[in-house]
Design a protein around this motif. Structure first.
Motif, PDB file in Angstrom:
ATOM      1  N   GLY A 236       0.798  -1.218   0.000  1.00 53.82           N
ATOM      2  CA  GLY A 236       0.000   0.000   0.000  1.00 53.82           C
ATOM      3  C   GLY A 236       0.827   1.263   0.000  1.00 53.82           C
ATOM      4  O   GLY A 236       0.282   2.363  -0.140  1.00 53.82           O
ATOM      5  N   THR A 237       2.151   1.127   0.134  1.00 54.07           N
ATOM      6  CA  THR A 237       3.028   2.298   0.075  1.00 54.07           C
ATOM      7  C   THR A 237       3.183   2.736  -1.380  1.00 54.07           C
ATOM      8  O   THR A 237       3.593   1.949  -2.233  1.00 54.07           O
ATOM      9  CB  THR A 237       4.418   1.980   0.657  1.00 54.07           C
ATOM     10  OG1 THR A 237       4.275   1.542   2.009  1.00 54.07           O
ATOM     11  CG2 THR A 237       5.313   3.205   0.608  1.00 54.07           C
ATOM     12  N   CYS A 254       2.140   7.918   0.134  1.00 54.15           N
ATOM     13  CA  CYS A 254       0.834   7.535   0.681  1.00 54.15           C
ATOM     14  C   CYS A 254       0.888   6.091   1.162  1.00 54.15           C
ATOM     15  O   CYS A 254       1.689   5.275   0.674  1.00 54.15           O
ATOM     16  CB  CYS A 254      -0.258   7.679  -0.374  1.00 54.15           C
ATOM     17  SG  CYS A 254      -0.542   9.378  -0.931  1.00 54.15           S
ATOM     18  N   HIS A 255       0.004   5.768   2.082  1.00 57.19           N
ATOM     19  CA  HIS A 255      -0.144   4.404   2.575  1.00 57.19           C
ATOM     20  C   HIS A 255      -1.624   4.040   2.458  1.00 57.19           C
ATOM     21  O   HIS A 255      -2.441   4.384   3.319  1.00 57.19           O
ATOM     22  CB  HIS A 255       0.354   4.292   4.018  1.00 57.19           C
ATOM     23  CG  HIS A 255       1.806   4.631   4.174  1.00 57.19           C
ATOM     24  ND1 HIS A 255       2.822   3.734   3.872  1.00 57.19           N
ATOM     25  CD2 HIS A 255       2.418   5.774   4.556  1.00 57.19           C
ATOM     26  CE1 HIS A 255       3.990   4.306   4.082  1.00 57.19           C
ATOM     27  NE2 HIS A 255       3.777   5.547   4.493  1.00 57.19           N
ATOM     28  N   PHE A 256      -1.948   3.356   1.360  1.00 56.22           N
ATOM     29  CA  PHE A 256      -3.336   3.034   1.074  1.00 56.22           C
ATOM     30  C   PHE A 256      -3.729   1.686   1.681  1.00 56.22           C
ATOM     31  O   PHE A 256      -2.896   0.790   1.830  1.00 56.22           O
ATOM     32  CB  PHE A 256      -3.563   2.993  -0.437  1.00 56.22           C
ATOM     33  CG  PHE A 256      -3.304   4.307  -1.127  1.00 56.22           C
ATOM     34  CD1 PHE A 256      -4.082   5.412  -0.862  1.00 56.22           C
ATOM     35  CD2 PHE A 256      -2.260   4.440  -2.031  1.00 56.22           C
ATOM     36  CE1 PHE A 256      -3.848   6.632  -1.495  1.00 56.22           C
ATOM     37  CE2 PHE A 256      -2.011   5.641  -2.671  1.00 56.22           C
ATOM     38  CZ  PHE A 256      -2.811   6.742  -2.401  1.00 56.22           C
ATOM     39  N   ARG A 257      -4.998   1.554   1.978  1.00 54.66           N
ATOM     40  CA  ARG A 257      -5.547   0.307   2.496  1.00 54.66           C
ATOM     41  C   ARG A 257      -6.254  -0.460   1.374  1.00 54.66           C
ATOM     42  O   ARG A 257      -6.592   0.101   0.344  1.00 54.66           O
ATOM     43  CB  ARG A 257      -6.544   0.586   3.622  1.00 54.66           C
ATOM     44  CG  ARG A 257      -5.971   1.377   4.790  1.00 54.66           C
ATOM     45  CD  ARG A 257      -7.029   1.587   5.868  1.00 54.66           C
ATOM     46  NE  ARG A 257      -8.167   2.310   5.333  1.00 54.66           N
ATOM     47  CZ  ARG A 257      -8.270   3.624   5.289  1.00 54.66           C
ATOM     48  NH1 ARG A 257      -7.268   4.375   5.713  1.00 54.66           N
ATOM     49  NH2 ARG A 257      -9.352   4.213   4.819  1.00 54.66           N
ATOM     50  N   GLY A 258      -6.513  -1.740   1.621  1.00 55.39           N
ATOM     51  CA  GLY A 258      -7.304  -2.519   0.685  1.00 55.39           C
ATOM     52  C   GLY A 258      -6.477  -3.405  -0.223  1.00 55.39           C
ATOM     53  O   GLY A 258      -5.266  -3.547  -0.068  1.00 55.39           O
ATOM     54  N   ASP A 259      -7.166  -3.998  -1.200  1.00 62.42           N
ATOM     55  CA  ASP A 259      -6.510  -4.938  -2.102  1.00 62.42           C
ATOM     56  C   ASP A 259      -5.789  -4.205  -3.229  1.00 62.42           C
ATOM     57  O   ASP A 259      -5.675  -2.970  -3.229  1.00 62.42           O
ATOM     58  CB  ASP A 259      -7.535  -5.939  -2.656  1.00 62.42           C
ATOM     59  CG  ASP A 259      -8.641  -5.269  -3.480  1.00 62.42           C
ATOM     60  OD1 ASP A 259      -8.515  -4.075  -3.822  1.00 62.42           O
ATOM     61  OD2 ASP A 259      -9.641  -5.953  -3.780  1.00 62.42           O
TER      62      ASP A 259
END
Length: 281
Positions: A236-237, A254-259
């Motif tokens: 997610g980075t 950014c550090h995103f969540r999810g698949d």
């Protein structure tokens, strides 16, 4: 349509307009209308409020029924016009593109807020790629180039799905490997060795390579998952850089969540938000 009604949104079995439908669904729900999305090979002959987005074999006959409407995929103006005329009044929303938004996340990387802040835009709930295209005249405007790694061309696909995209997009490169980053964008080997492919330093050098032949640029490099994490850089980075050839250039981690899809879509939205900031400043 009143707030007690329910809205059915239909998409073809190959739903190119899924994100548009999800955006409209969020709009309806914000206006107090329950809305569901369904896939169909042909539109069902049922009563009730319904909207279809895209092409269907029985579309012309279906839209003649009371309470039914059909709009083309990619035509946000028609969707917006329909929503304003058919849904209850909706509270104003301002769009913010980030990994940790303070408002309601309606699509990965995009949040709707009740108040206009420094990092938010008054897009009238429009998709960021559509809003970006509206800022560019049909000819003679700034030309955009994209360099994508973990998003694999997904951002370019979002832009080119819109009619008139040639007024904005000049070219896009999918530089997935380090070799491609070096060969086509001029990323230095020492940068990759010292900081890694997923770093702000690499994203900025990707951007610099783009801006040799474009007015605007955006570069994305990251770890979409499910594997690929390294110490200090979890799945997610994503590092995103954007800027003008002769103007400001910015980069953000950014550090995103999810698949995998969530991370890729969110990264594209944040890049679009950065480009909007350049054109709306």
């Amino acid at each position: 349509m009143t707030s007690t009604d329910a809205l059915r949104i239909f998409l073809p079995l190959r739903p190119a307009a899924l994100a548009e439908a999800q955006r409209l669904q969020a709009w309806a729900q914000r206006a107090g209308v329950s809305a569901g999305i369904e896939l169909a090979s042909a539109l069902p002959d049922k009563a009730g409020a319904a909207l279809a987005i895209g092409a269907f074999p029985n579309g012309d006959a279906w839209k003649s029924l009371s309470g039914h409407a059909l709009v083309p995929a990619g035509d946000w103006q028609s969707l917006q016009d329909w929503a304003k005329s058919s849904l209850p009044a909706c509270p104003q929303s301002f769009s913010c593109f980030t990994d940790q938004g303070p408002g309601q996340e309606i699509l990965p990387g995009e949040f709707w807020m009740d108040d206009l802040t420094q990092d938010a835009f008054n897009l009238a709930m429009a998709p960021p790629e559509w809003a970006l295209l509206q800022q560019c005249p049909k000819a003679g405007g700034p030309r955009l180039a994209l360099a994508e790694s973990c998003t694999g061309g997904g951002l370019a696909a979002r832009i080119t799905a819109l009619p008139g995209a040639s007024a904005l997009l000049q070219h896009g490169l999918v530089t997935y490997s380090n070799t491609a980053k070096r060969r086509y964008l001029g990323v230095q080997a020492k940068t990759l060795m010292r900081y890694g492919a997923v770093s702000e330093e690499t994203a900025l050098e990707m951007l610099h390579g783009l801006l040799r032949e474009a007015d605007l640029g955006a570069a994305i490099t990251g770890i979409a998952g499910p594997g690929g994490a390294v110490p200090g850089k979890p799945v997610g980075t994503v590092c995103i850089a954007w800027g003008r050839r002769d103007g400001s250039q910015q980069v953000k981690t950014c550090h995103f969540r999810g698949d995998r899809w969530n991370v890729q879509y969110a990264a594209g939205s944040v890049a679009l938000g950065g480009l909007l900031g350049l054109l709306l400043a």
